[in-house]
Design an enzyme around this catalytic site. Sequence first.
Site, PDB file in Angstrom:
ATOM      1  N   ASP A  43     -16.958   1.760   2.554  1.00  0.00           N
ATOM      2  CA  ASP A  43     -16.439   1.145   1.257  1.00  0.00           C
ATOM      3  C   ASP A  43     -17.684   1.005   0.390  1.00  0.00           C
ATOM      4  O   ASP A  43     -18.725   0.533   0.818  1.00  0.00           O
ATOM      5  CB  ASP A  43     -15.826  -0.341   1.706  1.00  0.00           C
ATOM      6  CG  ASP A  43     -14.856  -0.793   0.868  1.00  0.00           C
ATOM      7  OD1 ASP A  43     -13.831  -0.682   0.954  1.00  0.00           O
ATOM      8  OD2 ASP A  43     -15.193  -1.252  -0.543  1.00  0.00           O
ATOM      9  N   ASP A  69     -19.246   5.098  -1.874  1.00  0.00           N
ATOM     10  CA  ASP A  69     -18.539   5.055  -3.148  1.00  0.00           C
ATOM     11  C   ASP A  69     -17.788   6.433  -3.290  1.00  0.00           C
ATOM     12  O   ASP A  69     -18.486   7.839  -3.319  1.00  0.00           O
ATOM     13  CB  ASP A  69     -19.636   5.207  -4.436  1.00  0.00           C
ATOM     14  CG  ASP A  69     -19.098   5.663  -5.727  1.00  0.00           C
ATOM     15  OD1 ASP A  69     -17.710   5.839  -5.764  1.00  0.00           O
ATOM     16  OD2 ASP A  69     -19.546   5.508  -6.757  1.00  0.00           O
ATOM     17  N   VAL A  70     -16.764   6.494  -3.124  1.00  0.00           N
ATOM     18  CA  VAL A  70     -15.525   7.569  -2.883  1.00  0.00           C
ATOM     19  C   VAL A  70     -15.742   8.629  -3.894  1.00  0.00           C
ATOM     20  O   VAL A  70     -15.375   9.766  -3.757  1.00  0.00           O
ATOM     21  CB  VAL A  70     -14.152   7.280  -2.413  1.00  0.00           C
ATOM     22  CG1 VAL A  70     -14.093   6.640  -1.036  1.00  0.00           C
ATOM     23  CG2 VAL A  70     -13.890   6.470  -3.442  1.00  0.00           C
ATOM     24  N   ASN A  96      -8.198   6.072   2.262  1.00  0.00           N
ATOM     25  CA  ASN A  96      -7.498   5.215   2.293  1.00  0.00           C
ATOM     26  C   ASN A  96      -7.958   4.761   0.597  1.00  0.00           C
ATOM     27  O   ASN A  96      -6.963   3.766  -0.196  1.00  0.00           O
ATOM     28  CB  ASN A  96      -7.643   4.307   3.329  1.00  0.00           C
ATOM     29  CG  ASN A  96      -7.196   2.747   2.725  1.00  0.00           C
ATOM     30  OD1 ASN A  96      -5.986   2.522   2.546  1.00  0.00           O
ATOM     31  ND2 ASN A  96      -7.864   1.822   2.396  1.00  0.00           N
ATOM     32  N   TYR A 165      -0.135   5.135 -12.148  1.00  0.00           N
ATOM     33  CA  TYR A 165      -0.543   5.031 -10.666  1.00  0.00           C
ATOM     34  C   TYR A 165       0.315   6.039  -9.847  1.00  0.00           C
ATOM     35  O   TYR A 165      -0.286   6.673  -9.040  1.00  0.00           O
ATOM     36  CB  TYR A 165      -0.103   3.742 -10.273  1.00  0.00           C
ATOM     37  CG  TYR A 165      -0.416   3.359  -8.765  1.00  0.00           C
ATOM     38  CD1 TYR A 165      -1.704   3.239  -8.113  1.00  0.00           C
ATOM     39  CD2 TYR A 165       0.705   3.483  -7.923  1.00  0.00           C
ATOM     40  CE1 TYR A 165      -2.037   3.031  -6.779  1.00  0.00           C
ATOM     41  CE2 TYR A 165       0.664   3.109  -6.644  1.00  0.00           C
ATOM     42  CZ  TYR A 165      -0.714   2.905  -6.094  1.00  0.00           C
ATOM     43  OH  TYR A 165      -0.493   2.738  -4.563  1.00  0.00           O
ATOM     44  N   LYS A 169      -0.744   9.154  -7.126  1.00  0.00           N
ATOM     45  CA  LYS A 169      -0.338   9.146  -5.853  1.00  0.00           C
ATOM     46  C   LYS A 169       0.525  10.431  -5.832  1.00  0.00           C
ATOM     47  O   LYS A 169       0.784  10.876  -4.609  1.00  0.00           O
ATOM     48  CB  LYS A 169       0.571   7.991  -5.443  1.00  0.00           C
ATOM     49  CG  LYS A 169      -0.449   6.871  -5.445  1.00  0.00           C
ATOM     50  CD  LYS A 169      -1.448   6.868  -4.374  1.00  0.00           C
ATOM     51  CE  LYS A 169      -2.378   5.723  -4.170  1.00  0.00           C
ATOM     52  NZ  LYS A 169      -3.229   5.840  -3.343  1.00  0.00           N
ATOM     53  N   ILE A 200       3.671  -3.222   0.160  1.00  0.00           N
ATOM     54  CA  ILE A 200       2.885  -4.016   1.250  1.00  0.00           C
ATOM     55  C   ILE A 200       2.257  -5.238   0.974  1.00  0.00           C
ATOM     56  O   ILE A 200       1.829  -5.306  -0.082  1.00  0.00           O
ATOM     57  CB  ILE A 200       1.829  -2.932   1.888  1.00  0.00           C
ATOM     58  CG1 ILE A 200       2.338  -1.507   1.995  1.00  0.00           C
ATOM     59  CG2 ILE A 200       1.188  -3.594   3.252  1.00  0.00           C
ATOM     60  CD1 ILE A 200       3.557  -1.620   3.181  1.00  0.00           C
ATOM     61  N   THR A 202      -0.270  -7.185   0.487  1.00  0.00           N
ATOM     62  CA  THR A 202      -1.836  -7.054   0.334  1.00  0.00           C
ATOM     63  C   THR A 202      -2.232  -7.529  -0.871  1.00  0.00           C
ATOM     64  O   THR A 202      -1.148  -7.819  -1.812  1.00  0.00           O
ATOM     65  CB  THR A 202      -2.461  -5.695   0.410  1.00  0.00           C
ATOM     66  OG1 THR A 202      -1.607  -4.868  -0.454  1.00  0.00           O
ATOM     67  CG2 THR A 202      -1.970  -4.940   1.805  1.00  0.00           C
TER      68      THR A 202
END
Length: 273
Positions: A43, A69-70, A96, A165, A169, A200, A202
């Site tokens: 992460d 850093d993805v 993820n 968004y 996805k 979810i 979160t």
Amino acid sequence: MNKTLSVFGLEGKVAVVSGAAAGIGEACARAFAQAGAAVMLSDIDVAACERIAAELNEQGFEAKAIRLDVTSEADWQALTVVLQDWKNRWDVLLNNAGIYIGGLLENNSSAQVSKINQVNIESVFLGTRTAVECMKPNAMFGHGGSIINLSSIAGLVGVPGHSIYGATKGAVRSLTKHSAVEFAKFGYGVRVNSLHPGLIETAMGDQALQDFVDIGVVPNVDEAATLLKSAMIPMGRLGNVQDIANAALFLASDASSYVTGVELTVDGGFCAA
């Protein structure tokens, strides 16, 4: 040590989880470790990953933290070097990491679209490419593996305030299917599947509920949650991170060895209603 022993065991496997500092990523990393995998938590918030890894190691599991850093090709390549030094193996990648940007389409900006595309789509491409280059036959590790991409039900159905968004996805879903077929056809031994959570509990889920309020669908967050649970989710509750971790564990394990290119919805029946 309370190791999870089941048909979904990951003993001897090495797993990488991106976005592992909190939420779904943290829950999946913990589940993988408890199932017997050596887990690399990655992460941009490396301090949080280090804390979680230390806790897992104290409990008798195997875990290591790394800053990732993805969106950086260099970071992904550096991760493979650390993996080689640490375990010289790579069996599971959970892509993820991601961000949520909501709002009405007419109010979204080009800058928002560029940002969410980079984090939610390009990162999955980079992670998938890096993993398959290492997992395929005669590669750095060459054991094959399982790649799991976090998508969303917003990548399957339309949701107010989720246009950009949901578009990212949906792209993750499509990238998953194309890469799954490609890797299977070329005999790479690498499976690729997508997970599609519903709402979810979160921080990101809370943000999505607030977004329904901000665009005027409901007057407050409590009514948003009540509407979802009473009228839109047949099972009558929001999801939790363990619901997603359990599904990820199945896709990571050999129990799903004949499963590739699927979209696994974990949404309490939302998409089926």
